[in-house]
Design a protein around this motif. Sequence first.
Motif, PDB file in Angstrom:
ATOM      1  N   ASN A  90     -13.348  32.045  23.609  1.00  0.00           N
ATOM      2  CA  ASN A  90     -11.967  31.350  22.743  1.00  0.00           C
ATOM      3  C   ASN A  90     -12.387  30.107  22.665  1.00  0.00           C
ATOM      4  N   ASN A  91     -12.886  30.037  21.259  1.00  0.00           N
ATOM      5  CA  ASN A  91     -13.206  28.900  20.678  1.00  0.00           C
ATOM      6  C   ASN A  91     -12.068  28.311  19.608  1.00  0.00           C
ATOM      7  N   ALA A  92     -11.602  29.135  18.948  1.00  0.00           N
ATOM      8  CA  ALA A  92     -10.584  28.432  17.772  1.00  0.00           C
ATOM      9  C   ALA A  92      -9.754  27.529  18.404  1.00  0.00           C
ATOM     10  N   ALA A 155      -0.395  16.891  22.280  1.00  0.00           N
ATOM     11  CA  ALA A 155      -0.322  18.418  22.396  1.00  0.00           C
ATOM     12  C   ALA A 155      -1.780  18.965  22.755  1.00  0.00           C
ATOM     13  N   TYR A 156      -2.952  18.414  22.018  1.00  0.00           N
ATOM     14  CA  TYR A 156      -4.374  18.925  22.347  1.00  0.00           C
ATOM     15  C   TYR A 156      -4.476  18.625  23.731  1.00  0.00           C
ATOM     16  N   THR A 157      -4.411  17.436  24.165  1.00  0.00           N
ATOM     17  CA  THR A 157      -4.739  17.246  25.805  1.00  0.00           C
ATOM     18  C   THR A 157      -3.942  18.326  26.754  1.00  0.00           C
ATOM     19  N   ARG A 190     -20.169  16.756  15.967  1.00  0.00           N
ATOM     20  CA  ARG A 190     -20.047  16.581  14.584  1.00  0.00           C
ATOM     21  C   ARG A 190     -19.615  18.057  13.911  1.00  0.00           C
ATOM     22  N   THR A 191     -18.266  18.065  13.586  1.00  0.00           N
ATOM     23  CA  THR A 191     -17.877  19.355  13.048  1.00  0.00           C
ATOM     24  C   THR A 191     -16.646  19.241  12.057  1.00  0.00           C
ATOM     25  N   PRO A 192     -16.327  19.818  11.251  1.00  0.00           N
ATOM     26  CA  PRO A 192     -15.078  19.671  10.237  1.00  0.00           C
ATOM     27  C   PRO A 192     -13.789  18.934  11.235  1.00  0.00           C
TER      28      PRO A 192
END
Length: 261
Positions: A90-92, A155-157, A190-192
């Motif tokens: 589960n990466n998305a 939200a992310y945290t 370092r990704t989009p």
Amino acid sequence: MILKGKSAIVTGSTSGIGLGIARRMAAAGADVMLNGSRQPAEAEKLLNEIKAETGARLAYCSADMTKEADRGRLVDETVRAFGKVDVLINNAGIQYVSKVAEFPLDKWNEVLEVNLSSIFDLTRRVLPGMKDRKWGRIINIASVHGLIGSTKKSAYTAAKHGLIGFSKVVALEYCEHGITCNSICPGWVRTPLVEKQIEAIAKEKNIPYEEAVVDLLSEKQPSKQFVTTEQLGGLAVFLASDDAAQLTGVAIPVDGGWTAR
Ligand code: NAD
């Protein structure tokens, strides 16, 4: 080829960390279902590239993780293509940056849906088959933000902390059935997803892009180097291997020392 004969889904794998993981899984011999929002022609090009590099069996499904029917289709198409799902990665994930009082409710819900709730749904869909075969690996790409907080990332945290908690429960419920569930917690990669944050720093501080990169790394990551998608792919392959059969319910930081402080 330690994953020969195993089949894996990697969500959000047409760019960034997911793509790095898909490449390493394929190189280790796994059949890999890629997923993302690329157009079929673009996805075809990517599959051909990875096939040429690795000789692995690959397929692509454009399922949107915010849609329940699409999540079901992703699992069904993987079973149709490879006969089973042995490894679910589960990466998305998405990010939205704002202080709490100004955080839009629709963005909160979207971050929670992609980064947490969709993972519960996909996981519950693959567990019965894994249990029948007495072998399974669930690998959740959480974040250092599953272990600590940062301003403007509520939200992310919350979603990433929730994901680590969810992983522990899956680990406990299925550890007697040959199934493990772990979280990988990357620091800056370092990704989009991160490029957007670098651009925001450059704009906010009115500094050149490469200066913003140094700024971003120096603030949090003591090694002052990005984690690479290849390194994360290598760890995912290990977690999927038989050597990691007793490694379950843990959250592994790969963060150049970020959470050691
Ligand atoms: P990215 O933007 O390059 O990749 C995200 C992937 O998720 C893309 O392939 C995108 O198509 C997919 N995606 C987004 N929404 C989707 C949806 N609704 N349905 C299906 N796919 C969807 O970002 P990344 O940096 O490679 O992030 C991958 C994971 O790693 C995320 O879960 C992110 O939270 C986590 N992570 C990233 C970093 C980092 O520094 N880049 C650090 C820690 C954790």
